[in-house]
Design an enzyme around this catalytic site. Structure first.
Site, PDB file in Angstrom:
ATOM      1  N   CYS A   2     -28.014 104.458  -6.958  1.00  0.00           N
ATOM      2  CA  CYS A   2     -29.105 105.357  -6.604  1.00  0.00           C
ATOM      3  C   CYS A   2     -28.562 106.455  -5.687  1.00  0.00           C
ATOM      4  O   CYS A   2     -27.842 106.183  -4.738  1.00  0.00           O
ATOM      5  CB  CYS A   2     -30.282 104.696  -5.904  1.00  0.00           C
ATOM      6  SG  CYS A   2     -31.130 103.513  -6.928  1.00  0.00           S
ATOM      7  N   ARG A  27     -23.997 107.862  -9.277  1.00  0.00           N
ATOM      8  CA  ARG A  27     -24.495 106.681  -8.570  1.00  0.00           C
ATOM      9  C   ARG A  27     -25.600 105.956  -9.327  1.00  0.00           C
ATOM     10  O   ARG A  27     -26.010 104.864  -8.947  1.00  0.00           O
ATOM     11  CB  ARG A  27     -25.037 107.084  -7.190  1.00  0.00           C
ATOM     12  CG  ARG A  27     -24.009 107.697  -6.302  1.00  0.00           C
ATOM     13  CD  ARG A  27     -24.638 108.083  -4.991  1.00  0.00           C
ATOM     14  NE  ARG A  27     -25.002 106.907  -4.223  1.00  0.00           N
ATOM     15  CZ  ARG A  27     -24.200 106.281  -3.381  1.00  0.00           C
ATOM     16  NH1 ARG A  27     -22.983 106.718  -3.198  1.00  0.00           N
ATOM     17  NH2 ARG A  27     -24.609 105.230  -2.722  1.00  0.00           N
ATOM     18  N   TRP A  74     -30.667 103.942 -10.369  1.00  0.00           N
ATOM     19  CA  TRP A  74     -29.990 102.861 -11.089  1.00  0.00           C
ATOM     20  C   TRP A  74     -30.930 101.673 -10.931  1.00  0.00           C
ATOM     21  O   TRP A  74     -31.086 101.130  -9.845  1.00  0.00           O
ATOM     22  CB  TRP A  74     -28.639 102.576 -10.447  1.00  0.00           C
ATOM     23  CG  TRP A  74     -27.801 101.578 -11.172  1.00  0.00           C
ATOM     24  CD1 TRP A  74     -26.934 101.829 -12.196  1.00  0.00           C
ATOM     25  CD2 TRP A  74     -27.723 100.167 -10.915  1.00  0.00           C
ATOM     26  NE1 TRP A  74     -26.336 100.656 -12.604  1.00  0.00           N
ATOM     27  CE2 TRP A  74     -26.796  99.622 -11.839  1.00  0.00           C
ATOM     28  CE3 TRP A  74     -28.350  99.303 -10.011  1.00  0.00           C
ATOM     29  CZ2 TRP A  74     -26.477  98.266 -11.878  1.00  0.00           C
ATOM     30  CZ3 TRP A  74     -28.032  97.956 -10.052  1.00  0.00           C
ATOM     31  CH2 TRP A  74     -27.110  97.458 -10.980  1.00  0.00           C
ATOM     32  N   ASN A 100     -32.948 103.874  -1.699  1.00  0.00           N
ATOM     33  CA  ASN A 100     -31.765 103.230  -2.281  1.00  0.00           C
ATOM     34  C   ASN A 100     -31.658 101.870  -1.598  1.00  0.00           C
ATOM     35  O   ASN A 100     -31.777 101.784  -0.392  1.00  0.00           O
ATOM     36  CB  ASN A 100     -30.537 104.096  -1.972  1.00  0.00           C
ATOM     37  CG  ASN A 100     -29.242 103.459  -2.405  1.00  0.00           C
ATOM     38  OD1 ASN A 100     -29.226 102.441  -3.097  1.00  0.00           O
ATOM     39  ND2 ASN A 100     -28.129 104.054  -2.001  1.00  0.00           N
ATOM     40  N   GLY A 101     -31.474 100.806  -2.369  1.00  0.00           N
ATOM     41  CA  GLY A 101     -31.384  99.466  -1.790  1.00  0.00           C
ATOM     42  C   GLY A 101     -32.417  98.547  -2.412  1.00  0.00           C
ATOM     43  O   GLY A 101     -32.999  98.869  -3.456  1.00  0.00           O
ATOM     44  N   GLU A 471      -6.495  95.576 -14.677  1.00  0.00           N
ATOM     45  CA  GLU A 471      -7.091  96.906 -14.476  1.00  0.00           C
ATOM     46  C   GLU A 471      -7.181  97.667 -15.806  1.00  0.00           C
ATOM     47  O   GLU A 471      -8.177  98.338 -16.083  1.00  0.00           O
ATOM     48  CB  GLU A 471      -6.262  97.681 -13.437  1.00  0.00           C
ATOM     49  CG  GLU A 471      -6.723  99.095 -13.163  1.00  0.00           C
ATOM     50  CD  GLU A 471      -8.166  99.222 -12.676  1.00  0.00           C
ATOM     51  OE1 GLU A 471      -8.804  98.213 -12.384  1.00  0.00           O
ATOM     52  OE2 GLU A 471      -8.648 100.363 -12.640  1.00  0.00           O
ATOM     53  N   LYS A 475     -10.704  99.068 -17.390  1.00  0.00           N
ATOM     54  CA  LYS A 475     -10.932 100.488 -17.729  1.00  0.00           C
ATOM     55  C   LYS A 475     -11.511 100.610 -19.132  1.00  0.00           C
ATOM     56  O   LYS A 475     -12.466 101.337 -19.369  1.00  0.00           O
ATOM     57  CB  LYS A 475      -9.629 101.305 -17.671  1.00  0.00           C
ATOM     58  CG  LYS A 475      -9.066 101.617 -16.328  1.00  0.00           C
ATOM     59  CD  LYS A 475      -9.817 102.657 -15.538  1.00  0.00           C
ATOM     60  CE  LYS A 475     -10.949 102.112 -14.754  1.00  0.00           C
ATOM     61  NZ  LYS A 475     -10.829 101.375 -13.571  1.00  0.00           N
ATOM     62  N   GLU A 478     -15.158  99.224 -19.346  1.00  0.00           N
ATOM     63  CA  GLU A 478     -16.141 100.044 -18.636  1.00  0.00           C
ATOM     64  C   GLU A 478     -16.617 101.232 -19.448  1.00  0.00           C
ATOM     65  O   GLU A 478     -17.802 101.532 -19.476  1.00  0.00           O
ATOM     66  CB  GLU A 478     -15.510 100.611 -17.351  1.00  0.00           C
ATOM     67  CG  GLU A 478     -15.470  99.688 -16.183  1.00  0.00           C
ATOM     68  CD  GLU A 478     -14.812 100.350 -14.969  1.00  0.00           C
ATOM     69  OE1 GLU A 478     -13.640 100.774 -15.083  1.00  0.00           O
ATOM     70  OE2 GLU A 478     -15.461 100.443 -13.930  1.00  0.00           O
ATOM     71  N   HIS A 494      -2.119  78.652 -23.656  1.00  0.00           N
ATOM     72  CA  HIS A 494      -3.056  77.619 -23.210  1.00  0.00           C
ATOM     73  C   HIS A 494      -4.466  77.863 -23.751  1.00  0.00           C
ATOM     74  O   HIS A 494      -5.428  77.308 -23.218  1.00  0.00           O
ATOM     75  CB  HIS A 494      -3.062  77.542 -21.677  1.00  0.00           C
ATOM     76  CG  HIS A 494      -1.731  77.134 -21.123  1.00  0.00           C
ATOM     77  ND1 HIS A 494      -1.133  75.934 -21.445  1.00  0.00           N
ATOM     78  CD2 HIS A 494      -0.852  77.782 -20.320  1.00  0.00           C
ATOM     79  CE1 HIS A 494       0.042  75.848 -20.842  1.00  0.00           C
ATOM     80  NE2 HIS A 494       0.237  76.961 -20.150  1.00  0.00           N
ATOM     81  N   LYS A 593     -21.229 103.913  -9.789  1.00  0.00           N
ATOM     82  CA  LYS A 593     -19.946 104.050  -9.083  1.00  0.00           C
ATOM     83  C   LYS A 593     -19.917 103.238  -7.790  1.00  0.00           C
ATOM     84  O   LYS A 593     -18.915 102.644  -7.443  1.00  0.00           O
ATOM     85  CB  LYS A 593     -19.740 105.534  -8.765  1.00  0.00           C
ATOM     86  CG  LYS A 593     -18.496 105.821  -7.976  1.00  0.00           C
ATOM     87  CD  LYS A 593     -17.432 106.380  -8.856  1.00  0.00           C
ATOM     88  CE  LYS A 593     -16.100 106.471  -8.194  1.00  0.00           C
ATOM     89  NZ  LYS A 593     -15.072 105.762  -8.947  1.00  0.00           N
TER      90      LYS A 593
HETATM   91  C1  G6P Z   1     -18.217  99.564  -8.916  1.00  0.00           C
HETATM   92  C2  G6P Z   1     -17.416 100.620  -9.649  1.00  0.00           C
HETATM   93  C3  G6P Z   1     -15.987 100.149  -9.814  1.00  0.00           C
HETATM   94  C4  G6P Z   1     -15.387  99.816  -8.456  1.00  0.00           C
HETATM   95  C5  G6P Z   1     -16.231  98.776  -7.719  1.00  0.00           C
HETATM   96  C6  G6P Z   1     -15.790  98.621  -6.276  1.00  0.00           C
HETATM   97  O1  G6P Z   1     -18.385  98.464  -9.733  1.00  0.00           O
HETATM   98  O2  G6P Z   1     -17.996 100.904 -10.904  1.00  0.00           O
HETATM   99  O3  G6P Z   1     -15.224 101.196 -10.405  1.00  0.00           O
HETATM  100  O4  G6P Z   1     -14.092  99.346  -8.618  1.00  0.00           O
HETATM  101  O5  G6P Z   1     -17.589  99.188  -7.685  1.00  0.00           O
HETATM  102  O6  G6P Z   1     -16.028  99.837  -5.615  1.00  0.00           O
HETATM  103  P1  G6P Z   1     -15.340 100.304  -4.292  1.00  0.00           P
HETATM  104  O7  G6P Z   1     -16.020 101.593  -3.952  1.00  0.00           O
HETATM  105  O8  G6P Z   1     -15.601  99.228  -3.268  1.00  0.00           O
HETATM  106  O9  G6P Z   1     -13.897 100.475  -4.551  1.00  0.00           O
END
Ligand code: G6P
Length: 598
Positions: A2, A27, A74, A100-101, A471, A475, A478, A494, A593
């Site tokens: 948000c 956001r 969001w 927000n929250g 990672e 990616k 996502e 395994h 994000k």
């Molecule tokens: C969200 C984002 C990720 C990020 C994670 C942690 O899920 O979509 O890309 O890695 O939060 O965020 P931070 O700001 O703590 O690195």
């Protein structure tokens, strides 16, 4: 999670709100809305869908007034819809609120209000606060907001306006981020400083429990009992161009491409022995008996890289923990421990809670964060900023690289016996290596064409390459929505090997020369089951090149640096697969994000 924007000053608020929302859309992007106050006239416009829907709806409209608030959502309570979008109003449409929250006790509050005869039009927790404000009106907005806030359980950044005091905005913060931008006779509010950077670089980062009263472009900060508080105004040195696409089609792509330049900034001032840029000196670190690296998502994957480095250099055990799990365990943390919390935003709720736990148990907390003045930066004992500039694409790229490099610099700084066997000169060379690695893009586009329609893709690696695989898979998931899974290469046999069949793509990184033979054997195993193997390596991984179907060649470097640059092709694969499939790269479905709720 948000995005909030607010404005009070002499200008027309509408363009300021819409611009701010564009910058905050990362956001949350399932609906958006604005409220503008023109004396006793409260205008509220909100729409389900991306911000563009609201923009189209507002096209050609003009509103008077000097106060406005905006929100991009969001969804937490209630599906994305026009009715659930913010701002929310009370029954008489005298109060407009954005939030927000999560208000955890909203359902009890709602029941009480319904019993008193109030109506609700949305499923949100936020509307309850709007109705509460109206039912508890004292004649003063700040007083009413703080009175209502005393009964709220949960987390919030709230911004409120009312026709009853049309020259005021009142905002408050409890856990969810809120920044005040201080301009010339104007005040801005935002969830993130990058949203208002085009207007001012003077920011006040509100603390939990702060309430701000904004009147005609001036502000005062109070605690919940209305005692006035002074907060420092900080200058933020981010350039506005860093928060813009600058001609690139997507923020994510721009953020991948600008990595050499950004990593130069992460390194700058830190690559001298006894560097002043390192917040904890070796003699202090030596007293720690255990290190906890705590983070979420991409930052957690970055922490997996740090573990090996710190263990090697300091000879103490390092545990890498997912913040969302760590906070609900009973980890044996003590005052001889060092917590390293890693976060791009510095606002991730789980990481904040984990940091509180570390601190309550006496650990010293060092934060590696990107956003200056963020909650984690302020609550930690020491801070090392990543300095990679604002990251807007939801899928983290340059911040991840910054996290790897920052940890390497820390480890190098503490490594007086040179156990890592790496020189400052080699580390200084990272930006150049990253630049050269980006040259593999044309090849990656071809690879992306080959895998974009596959259902399952596996990423494998050993040691630090496993951290990379995790990672790389994240990616791809996502932004392309393909099922991708990361595996420590030795674990394949395994179980997961059962899923490998003719044509299954397996992506392998081979930056760890001491593990090359072992990883090569694992590649043989998947090849024998028909896998299509895409390998990333350099001249040292010729063995891998021979047996793989496609080989992405990176510049030769120290093995730690090879690990760091191996993420570049993985980022580009994710980007180009998503692009080929026409996905919404900067705003992937269901994600946000900055995750400021549990
Ligand atoms: C969200 C984002 C990720 C990020 C994670 C942690 O899920 O979509 O890309 O890695 O939060 O965020 P931070 O700001 O703590 O690195």
């Amino acid at each position: 999670m948000c995005g909030i924007i607010g404005y009070s000053g002499p200008k027309n608020p509408l363009p300021i709100l819409i611009n701010g929302l564009s910058r905050l859309e990362y956001r949350g992007y399932d609906s958006s809305g604005i409220a503008i106050l023109d004396g006793a006239n409260l205008i509220v416009e909100k729409k389900e869908g991306k911000l563009q829907v609201l923009k189209d709806h507002l096209e050609g409209k003009h509103f008077n007034g000097n106060i406005g608030v905006g929100h991009t959502r969001w969804a937490t309570h209630g599906v994305p819809s026009d009715l659930n979008a913010h701002p929310h109003t009370d029954n008489k449409k005298e109060f407009a609120i954005i939030h927000n929250g999560i208000i955890e006790n909203y359902s009890e509050l709602k029941d009480e209000l319904v019993n008193k005869g109030f109506n609700f039009t949305s499923e949100t927790d936020t509307e309850v606060v709007a109705v509460e404000l109206s039912s508890k009106w004292t004649g003063n907005l700040l007083q009413t907001v703080t009175n209502v806030a005393k009964n709220l359980k949960g987390t919030f950044a709230l911004v409120v306006t009312t026709t009853k005091e049309p020259n005021k905005i009142v905002a408050g913060r409890m856990m969810s981020p809120l920044v005040l931008g201080v301009g010339d006779e104007e005040v801005f509010l935002a969830s993130d400083s990058a949203a208002i950077l085009e207007h001012t670089n003077k920011m006040v980062f509100l603390e939990n429990g702060d309430f701000v009263e904004i009147i005609d472009g001036t502000y005062k900060i109070f605690d919940i009992n209305l005692n006035e508080i002074k907060r420092e105004v900080q200058d933020i040195d981010w350039e506005i161009s860093e928060a813009e696409k600058s001609g690139y089609e997507h923020f994510m792509y721009k953020e991948i491409i600008e990595q050499p330049e950004m990593i130069e900034k992460t390194l700058s001032g830190r690559l001298v022995e006894n560097s002043i840029g390192i917040p904890i000196q070796l003699n202090e670190v030596r007293n720690f008996e255990k290190i906890w690296i705590v983070a979420c998502g991409t930052a957690y994957h970055a922490g997996l890289f740090g573990k090996d480095l710190f263990e090697k250099v300091l000879g103490v055990p390092v545990s890498v923990e997912l913040a969302s799990e760590f906070r609900y365990r009973e980890p044996i943390v003590g005052n001889k421990d060092l917590g390293i919390v890693i976060s791009q935003s510095g606002e991730t709720m789980d990481t904040i809670a984990a940091t509180e736990l570390l601190k309550e148990n006496g650990a010293h907390v060092l934060a590696l964060v990107n956003v200056v003045g963020s909650s984690l930066a302020r609550m930690s004992d020491s801070v090392m900023y990543l300095h990679v500039g604002p990251e807007i694409g939801v899928a983290s790229t340059k911040a991840y690289l910054g996290m790897l490099v920052a940890q390497l610099v820390l480890a190098k700084h503490w490594d007086i016996e040179n156990k890592l066997n790496i020189t400052f000169e080699e580390i200084k060379n990272i930006p150049k290596l990253v630049k050269e690695s980006l040259e593999c893009e044309t090849e990656i586009i071809n690879i992306a064409k080959g895998i974009s329609k596959k259902n399952d893709i596996y990423f494998i690696g050993r040691g630090l390459d496993y951290a990379l695989a995790a990672e790389g898979a994240l990616k791809l998931k996502e932004i392309s929505y393909l099922h991708a899974e990361a595996l420590a290469a030795g674990e394949l046999k395994h179980g997961t090997l059962a899923l490998i069949e003719e044509g299954t793509p397996v992506i392998v990184t081979a930056s760890q020369s001491h593990l090359l033979d072992k990883t090569t054997s694992n590649v043989q195993e998947v090849k024998a089951r028909g896998a299509f193997v895409i390998a990333v390596g350099d001249d040292n991984s010729k063995k891998m090149e021979k047996i793989s179907d496609q080989f992405i060649s990176l510049p030769n470097a120290h093995s730690l640096l090879s690990t760091i640059i191996s993420i570049i092709p993985l980022q580009l694969i994710a980007y180009h697969v998503a692009k080929l499939n026409g996905e919404s790269i900067d705003q992937p479905r269901n994600l946000a994000k900055s995750v400021t709720v549990e």
